[in-house]
Scaffold this active site. Structure first.
Site, PDB file in Angstrom:
ATOM      1  N   HIS A   1       0.812  -1.231   0.000  1.00 52.93           N
ATOM      2  CA  HIS A   1       0.000   0.000   0.000  1.00 52.93           C
ATOM      3  C   HIS A   1       0.841   1.275   0.000  1.00 52.93           C
ATOM      4  CE1 HIS A   1      -3.012  -2.975   1.314  1.00 52.93           C
ATOM      5  NE2 HIS A   1      -3.951  -2.118   1.037  1.00 52.93           N
TER       6      HIS A   1
ATOM      7  N   ASP B   1       0.646  -0.239  -7.738  1.00 52.91           N
ATOM      8  CA  ASP B   1       0.278  -0.615  -6.380  1.00 52.91           C
ATOM      9  C   ASP B   1      -0.838  -1.657  -6.415  1.00 52.91           C
ATOM     10  OD1 ASP B   1       0.793   0.814  -3.467  1.00 52.91           O
ATOM     11  OD2 ASP B   1      -1.148  -0.191  -3.570  1.00 52.91           O
TER      12      ASP B   1
ATOM     13  N   HIS C   1     -11.691  -6.827  -5.494  1.00 54.29           N
ATOM     14  CA  HIS C   1     -11.904  -5.937  -4.349  1.00 54.29           C
ATOM     15  C   HIS C   1     -12.584  -4.665  -4.847  1.00 54.29           C
ATOM     16  CE1 HIS C   1     -10.578  -3.122  -1.161  1.00 54.29           C
ATOM     17  NE2 HIS C   1     -10.493  -4.183  -0.388  1.00 54.29           N
TER      18      HIS C   1
ATOM     19  N   GLU D   1     -13.736  -8.950   0.125  1.00 57.26           N
ATOM     20  CA  GLU D   1     -14.294  -7.597   0.047  1.00 57.26           C
ATOM     21  C   GLU D   1     -14.589  -7.223  -1.399  1.00 57.26           C
ATOM     22  OE1 GLU D   1     -12.469  -5.452   3.879  1.00 57.26           O
ATOM     23  OE2 GLU D   1     -11.184  -5.279   2.137  1.00 57.26           O
TER      24      GLU D   1
ATOM     25  N   GLU E   1     -19.348  -2.700   1.513  1.00 56.58           N
ATOM     26  CA  GLU E   1     -18.501  -1.880   2.387  1.00 56.58           C
ATOM     27  C   GLU E   1     -18.802  -0.401   2.201  1.00 56.58           C
ATOM     28  OE1 GLU E   1     -14.270  -2.659   1.982  1.00 56.58           O
ATOM     29  OE2 GLU E   1     -13.780  -0.764   2.976  1.00 56.58           O
TER      30      GLU E   1
ATOM     31  N   CYS F   1     -10.596   2.350   7.567  1.00 53.15           N
ATOM     32  CA  CYS F   1     -10.706   3.080   6.303  1.00 53.15           C
ATOM     33  C   CYS F   1     -12.015   3.837   6.177  1.00 53.15           C
ATOM     34  CB  CYS F   1     -10.543   2.120   5.125  1.00 53.15           C
ATOM     35  SG  CYS F   1     -11.537   0.624   5.237  1.00 53.15           S
ATOM     36  N   CYS F   2     -13.119   3.232   6.675  1.00 55.58           N
ATOM     37  CA  CYS F   2     -14.435   3.815   6.394  1.00 55.58           C
ATOM     38  C   CYS F   2     -14.707   5.140   7.113  1.00 55.58           C
ATOM     39  CB  CYS F   2     -15.541   2.809   6.705  1.00 55.58           C
ATOM     40  SG  CYS F   2     -15.443   1.277   5.745  1.00 55.58           S
TER      41      CYS F   2
END
Lengths: 670, 670
Positions: free
Chosen positions: A154, A206, A271, A323, A339, A415-416
């Protein structure tokens, strides 16, 4: 902080195509949201969610990680993921948009500006001379060579969020401290990444797209086209970069969209956040380069997402285990992953497509996603969050170990929450856009407030008055306009395509005085200050069916009103006959949908009523009372007994009280 | 290898309660399977699956890991999981049961015995002086203190499979080499594990149950009750051993049944294989100790599994992300995990319950699970496997990246293949049992072959002739009997509870000559050699409905015939109108179910026919052609057009040709 000019040319917004972009619309609109639904949600976002951010980032260790990096420490990294920095970056971005919003309380703005300054200083201190900045690699893995673990590390994803934060802060405040950090890092990336033969040391991408859209925006903010070029290289590089370890799950190439070059991808896969961040970059590049193949790619994959991979709420990404997107129409309700971040990404991608193409469909879906799949991710109080967003919680769920949803103040992979913060803080940027020919002001989303933009060579300003989505009337008053004719284009959502009403200056608009096509209602005239337009959308509640290939919704209906998807939460329902629960009820669609006259619903929402009857529980089969299947000849009877009146609330308001059962799709007699 | 006595007292079987056990039945039956369905599957298992095992264990590195451990190497461990040894152990167990089966081809038996001897030697060489044996900890983590990483390290799980292999080998062949290794390890565990205050250094359990049932069986095989005591300690120790990192997923306590002491658990939860291996141990201990609470626990959790957590196939464990049970009735078809190992564990647990209680229901479900959820895990050729077993594969699936199922020769986590091998190799042990009062021979499963057991003080022998499950007639001929009366008890599956026929010596059995209760048909008489009993089960194909709370099967029927669950695989169907697929068909239940007169079905199975009509694809909504939901007022029409004849095949035979769409639950007009 420097005073922001009240005559700023446009709302600071996350997507600002260059003047040369091949985009149909431009978001050079100065928009405010001053009252109503979104003002309330954004007020909570600013006062609670964003305000609590620094405490959460302190508790979870994110800020200490950066402190350690600044101090040159090489141990003690906190957190279970290598991208802890991105929570900081996303919070900074949220703070940036909030600072750019004139409705922000001045006291809070001053406090926010101070916290941003502190953290920006920390980032500048942690940045290495090369421009590199990543507390995980600096503190936890100082021995690792940079950019050698891109499949899971990441590093560019983290850089992308830093860049987006810096753009937001600079765009909103004009201050350069964060932008300078981002530019140094971006310049390092420009020197580092490139195709084989370019002389650049690393030819890769990435595992989590994000840098692409960030770089395009940095180019837009700085005027440095090298960043757009690098974004173009990254977008084109996916497809066979990483060795594939598996044909399924996170190990498969498609998990990070590396199965095919994106221009060749037939469908969304893998994802879902990765997919949509990549597509945001594709849309940005399509706008800046005008490349037809990139535009076609974005259109094709958006349509695949919308038509075959979307929950009714606009939520996407069915699978928990990766995910990711499932197969087309594979949209389980109880096990929906959906998500919050994926919904946010869909809105961001959709807005780029709306600007690129000028088509109403993108904002149509984005509206649905905002009101439902995004907003359910944060509590009405703004202090707790959901990560995954099921459309069904079963009776008895609350009694089980690991019962969900637990709205929680933060997540170990958080993250959310800051993603919601940045989206809501930037929301005024999603309201309206002008056509690039300069002759039309398009209103994409409806919120009470103001819209001002250069149209037909002069400044036009409108006041929007509405209690939408609770009320269908949207009144727009011209407060300022030039002397030339221009077009006001209002988006008519697909669910109101045949049921809207239009009045101009108090009189029903006669046929011929406007055009209604492809979701846009266009009124062209020489406007005068004081002119009013009232659009009334059809908020009659409706039963909705799914495509029959959505197996999870077979035999069920959902209830919608305007852009709001409703759900039935057990806590609001009358006492059922003993032993029965929400999962035992069958809706009588012929009895229609009413308005709930209740004042005990969460957040003061408009509730709806339905009629349902309990379905008899099958009698146990004497030969196998332990078995839940039986012969068709032995089918249980039809629903019966006294009809019950159920109350439905908007899906975004669910899970704001004690955990109870919930359904969006309701078994029905239809 | 030593000659096995043809007059052996009983089939070597994985579960042999002691004479003192508080069990209703005893598997002291000498059973063979000599023809028909299971003989064919077991022949493939022996000739292909088991025979290929050593090559697979070589390719995957398992045997090299043990070689390294034997050589004292401390690097080079191969494989992605710490329990690579267990694949070896399970293969050894399979080989053991196969060596104990007189129907095994003598040439293969000699070869198997030789491979077992080699590997047993390797294990003995790798075993440390303490008795400890685990190639992962010896080779990959030599510095780690043993038994300090029990949450994820699988040390006792691995020991358990070693012990089960040793018991199988000793029970089948009388040879001690493997047993001696297992006993040394078990003695080490007895010295190591115990409650606080016992003076034992470690007070804990394994994150993956398995050691419990293994230790009870070792006690049964060796007569050493210390192993049963240790198993009792382990079974009672779960509940708060490991710090819980999460409320969901593998981090939660319930994932490894550590949320509550098992005696207090209200429902099955967590990783399904872990849950059922633990329950096998609970059932074993209930039998050996007679503790009512343990028995009640096993009964309660079996019923929860059967009644609320089972797929129609008998498969269990709905979730991919933690390989675990979902919520009650949460049984998604497309996203069914239904791991092959979990089905195997359910059969093993069920057999222990059948012996403990004498109740037919346990073998009823085990039969269903064997024919469907277990057998689908291995290809008809015996050379490739499925790990998870969906009940629905969507149209177009084959075209997608990561398309499944890919039956593959082995997995990186290869628990399932050798688990199937050991279950099929031990299958004769699941056919019959005698009541512990000595007066009844219970036939639990029907397979052509022989059954012999001591009943009423003398040896009774029966020949079973049947083409079940293709044909419902099961003929049992008494070949040997003592002079006293005894009872022959035949299990009548629940789906045939009202449709069976019984004849004795060619004449329909008059009422009063038998008893039919609780799934057992009991015939008591003084049998004579030559007596025949013919039970005819009702194999009329049937449509099956799910409990309405099984949302995933709403509006659908399944097709069953006898113990076989059927599915419709796209490859067998007529050409559909352009653009339509399996997911567009609706079954006309009134048209009934016929017999497919085809000879092109996989494995020569009996195919069935159904009538279906295509459901019209909804016309796109002009206002939102990109959206798969629409108003109830705009519902698509009923299925129409020419009826199509579909062919259904048994679920266990699916995915034996090219990948195509498949459905167990079929949308129906019912």
């Amino acid at each position: 902080m420097p005073a922001r000019p009240s005559t700023r040319p446009a709302t600071p917004t996350p997507v600002r195509p260059t003047a040369e972009a091949h985009a149909a619309q431009s978001p050079t609109v100065n928009a405010t949201i001053t009252a109503g639904f979104w003002a309330e949600r954004r007020d909570v976002n600013a006062r609670v969610s964003i305000a609590q951010g620094p405490d959460r980032l302190t508790e979870a260790g994110n800020l200490r990680n950066l402190r350690r990096a600044a101090d040159g420490e090489t141990s003690g990294y906190e957190g279970g993921v290598p991208f802890m920095d991105t929570d900081v970056h996303k919070w900074l971005e949220a703070a940036g948009w909030q600072l750019g919003d004139p409705t922000t309380d001045p006291g809070q703005a001053a406090e926010l500006a101070e916290r941003v300054r502190e953290i920006a200083g920390l980032l500048a201190a942690a940045q290495q001379p090369s421009g590199y900045l990543n507390s995980y690699y600096q503190v936890a893995k100082p021995e690792a060579e940079h950019f050698t673990e891109l499949r899971w590390g990441h590093e560019l994803y983290t850089a992308g969020h830093l860049i987006q934060a810096a753009v937001a802060h600079h765009r909103a405040t004009g201050e350069r401290e964060l932008l300078d950090v981002a530019v140094r890092f971006a310049d390092h990336l420009v020197e580092t990444f490139g195709p084989e033969g370019s002389g650049k040391p690393v030819d890769s991408v990435d595992g989590h797209p994000e840098i692409e859209t960030a770089l395009v925006e940095l180019a837009r903010e700085t005027g440095d086209a090298r960043y757009t070029e690098l974004a173009g290289y990254f977008v084109g590089r996916y497809g066979g970069v990483f060795p594939s370890r598996s044909t399924k799950g996170p190990g498969r190439a498609g998990y990070c969209q590396d199965h095919l070059p994106v221009r060749e991808a037939p469908a969304v896969t893998g994802h879902s956040v990765r997919q949509l961040y990549l597509l945001a970059g594709v849309a940005d590049l399509a706008a800046e380069t005008g490349e037809p193949e990139l535009r076609a790619t974005a259109e094709r994959l958006w349509r695949d997402m919308a038509a075959r991979q979307s929950y009714l709420t606009g939520g996407i990404g069915a699978h928990h285990s990766d995910e990711g997107f499932g197969h087309p129409y594979e949209l389980p309700n109880e096990r929906a992953y959906a998500e919050t971040c994926a919904a946010i990404a869909a809105v961001q991608f959709g807005w780029r497509m709306a600007l690129l193409t000028g088509e109403a469909r993108y904002s149509d879906l984005a509206e649905r996603t905002l009101y439902n799949a995004v907003l359910c991710g944060v509590s009405l109080r703004g202090d707790t969050y959901l990560y995954d967003n099921p459309l069904h919680v079963r009776d008895g769920h609350a009694d089980q170990e690991g019962a969900r949803p637990h709205r929680t103040p933060w997540f170990s992979c958080a993250c959310c929450p800051p993603n919601i913060m940045r989206l809501l803080a930037s929301l005024p940027g999603y309201l309206a856009a002008t056509s690039t020919d300069g002759g039309t002001l398009h209103v994409h989303q409806y919120a009470a407030g103001t819209l001002a933009a250069p149209v037909a060579g002069a400044r036009a300003a409108l006041r929007v008055t509405t209690d939408y989505p609770w009320d269908g009337r949207i009144a727009l008053t011209v407060e300022e306009t030039g002397g030339s004719a221009w077009t006001l284009a209002l988006r008519v959502p697909h669910w109101s395509a045949t049921g809207w009403r239009l009045a101009v200056n108090g009189a029903s608009a006669p046929t011929g005085s406007f055009e209604h096509r492809d979701g846009w209602l266009r009124l062209t005239r020489t406007w005068a200050a004081g002119d009013t337009v009232e659009l009334t959308l059809d908020l009659a509640p409706r039963f909705t069916l799914a495509d029959p290939r959505v197996d999870a919704a077979r035999g069920c209906v959902a209830v919608e009103r305007g852009p709001l998807v409703y759900c039935v939460e057990a806590i609001d329902q009358p006492k059922l006959p003993a032993g029965l629960g929400l999962d035992d009820l069958v809706v009588d669609t012929a009895a229609g949908i009413g308005r709930a006259e209740r004042d005990d619903l969460p957040g003061g929402v408009t509730g709806l009523t339905l009629t349902a009857r309990p379905r008899p529980r099958p009698e146990p089969d004497d030969a196998a009372p332990w078995w839940p299947y039986r012969s068709l000849d032995d089918a249980p009877g039809a629903p019966g007994g006294e009809p019950l009146t159920l109350t439905a609330i908007p899906y975004h308001a669910w899970a704001n009280r004690e955990v109870s059962a919930m359904r969006v799709w309701l078994p029905a007699d239809a």
